[in-house]
Motif scaffolding. Structure first.
Motif, short mmCIF file in Angstrom:
data_model
loop_
_atom_site.label_atom_id
_atom_site.label_comp_id
_atom_site.label_asym_id
_atom_site.label_seq_id
_atom_site.Cartn_x
_atom_site.Cartn_y
_atom_site.Cartn_z
N HIS A 211 1.14 7.72 -6.28
CA HIS A 211 1.13 8.83 -5.44
C HIS A 211 0.18 9.88 -6.06
O HIS A 211 -0.58 10.65 -5.33
CB HIS A 211 2.35 9.25 -4.86
CG HIS A 211 2.32 10.09 -3.88
ND1 HIS A 211 1.72 9.89 -2.51
CD2 HIS A 211 2.80 11.52 -3.52
CE1 HIS A 211 1.76 11.01 -1.69
NE2 HIS A 211 2.66 11.88 -2.24
N THR B 206 -3.28 1.22 -5.42
CA THR B 206 -3.06 2.54 -4.60
C THR B 206 -1.94 2.40 -3.55
O THR B 206 -1.72 1.26 -2.85
CB THR B 206 -4.44 2.52 -3.91
OG1 THR B 206 -5.49 2.51 -4.71
CG2 THR B 206 -4.49 3.87 -3.08
N PRO B 207 -1.23 3.47 -3.35
CA PRO B 207 -0.11 3.56 -2.36
C PRO B 207 -0.66 3.16 -1.06
O PRO B 207 -1.59 3.83 -0.55
CB PRO B 207 0.72 4.46 -2.41
CG PRO B 207 -0.21 5.64 -3.40
CD PRO B 207 -1.22 4.70 -4.23
N THR B 208 0.02 2.46 -0.38
CA THR B 208 -0.27 2.51 1.21
C THR B 208 -0.03 3.50 1.85
O THR B 208 0.94 4.51 1.11
CB THR B 208 0.45 1.24 1.92
OG1 THR B 208 1.74 1.29 1.72
CG2 THR B 208 -0.26 -0.08 1.22
N GLU B 209 0.14 3.86 3.03
CA GLU B 209 0.53 4.93 3.85
C GLU B 209 2.01 4.95 3.74
O GLU B 209 2.68 6.12 3.42
CB GLU B 209 -0.06 5.12 5.29
CG GLU B 209 0.48 6.23 6.15
CD GLU B 209 -0.01 6.17 7.27
OE1 GLU B 209 0.79 6.85 8.28
OE2 GLU B 209 -1.29 5.81 7.72
N ARG B 210 2.52 3.85 4.00
CA ARG B 210 3.94 3.66 3.87
C ARG B 210 4.41 3.87 2.48
O ARG B 210 5.55 4.65 2.19
CB ARG B 210 4.38 2.32 4.37
CG ARG B 210 5.90 2.02 4.18
CD ARG B 210 6.47 0.80 4.83
NE ARG B 210 7.98 0.48 4.55
CZ ARG B 210 8.23 -0.16 3.36
NH1 ARG B 210 7.44 -0.78 2.80
NH2 ARG B 210 9.41 -0.32 3.45
N GLY B 211 3.92 3.54 1.41
CA GLY B 211 4.04 3.73 0.09
C GLY B 211 3.92 5.34 -0.02
O GLY B 211 4.98 5.58 -1.20
N VAL C 266 1.85 -0.71 -1.98
CA VAL C 266 0.70 -0.73 -2.46
C VAL C 266 -0.18 -1.72 -2.12
O VAL C 266 0.02 -3.02 -1.38
CB VAL C 266 1.06 -0.95 -4.03
CG1 VAL C 266 1.84 0.30 -4.57
CG2 VAL C 266 1.31 -1.99 -4.41
N VAL C 267 -1.51 -1.62 -2.62
CA VAL C 267 -2.60 -2.60 -2.37
C VAL C 267 -3.27 -2.50 -3.62
O VAL C 267 -3.27 -1.30 -4.45
CB VAL C 267 -3.73 -2.16 -1.34
CG1 VAL C 267 -2.96 -2.25 0.21
CG2 VAL C 267 -4.28 -0.92 -1.38
N GLY D 291 4.55 -3.86 1.25
CA GLY D 291 3.53 -3.19 2.16
C GLY D 291 3.74 -2.01 1.27
O GLY D 291 3.22 -0.57 2.14
N GLU E 130 3.55 -5.00 -3.50
CA GLU E 130 2.51 -5.42 -2.45
C GLU E 130 2.80 -6.01 -1.26
O GLU E 130 2.56 -5.82 -0.13
CB GLU E 130 1.22 -6.06 -3.14
CG GLU E 130 0.02 -6.22 -2.45
CD GLU E 130 -1.22 -6.57 -3.15
OE1 GLU E 130 -2.41 -6.36 -3.14
OE2 GLU E 130 -0.94 -7.53 -3.89
#
Length: 142
Positions: free
Chosen positions: A46, A94-99, A79-80, A77, A74
């Motif tokens: 983050h 990279t963290p997703t929006e949820r991450g 990170v990507v 949901g 991943e």
């Protein structure tokens, strides 16, 4: 009137304080559906998305263990992974929006708990503690 606790020697006091913080870290991680490793990984990402090698080094995990941790995150949901522009053999995580939301909530809850733990100290005592702990950390990292 509050009973004054018995003063511990520095080593046992540091161990007990570290254990108390670790217990809260684990409790908060669990409440958010994360392992401690996952919470730490999200916290790191983050602040600064990084490649798998950097994450493995920061978390002191082998490449295969790091790959498994990231794969599970991943799939959840959080990170990507995308190819690293600087080195196509590697991936940037990279963290997703949820991450990112989970990381922010983890940080907020942990900060609140640490502040609660430190509330027994006067501001000057907290400042002194910060200086002393910084010296201990620096000595450990050398």
């Amino acid at each position: 009137m509050a009973v004054k606790p018995k003063v511990l020697a520095a080593g046992p006091a540091l161990i007990r304080a570290a254990t108390a913080v670790t217990e809260e870290y684990e409790r908060i991680s669990s409440e958010l559906g994360l392992t401690m490793q996952q919470a730490r990984l999200l916290f790191i990402l983050h602040r600064q998305p990084t490649n798998m090698l950097g994450l493995g080094s920061a978390l002191r995990l082998t490449k295969s263990t790091m790959t498994g941790v990231v794969a599970r995150m991943e799939a959840a949901g959080l990170v990507v992974r995308v190819p690293d522009e600087a080195d196509r053999r590697n991936f940037v995580v990279t963290p997703t929006e949820r991450g990112a939301q989970v990381a922010e909530e983890f940080e907020r809850l942990l900060r609140t708990e640490v502040r609660r733990m430190l509330a027994v100290l006067e501001p000057a005592e907290r400042d002194t503690l910060a200086v002393l702990l910084t010296a201990v950390i620096a000595g450990h990292e050398d």
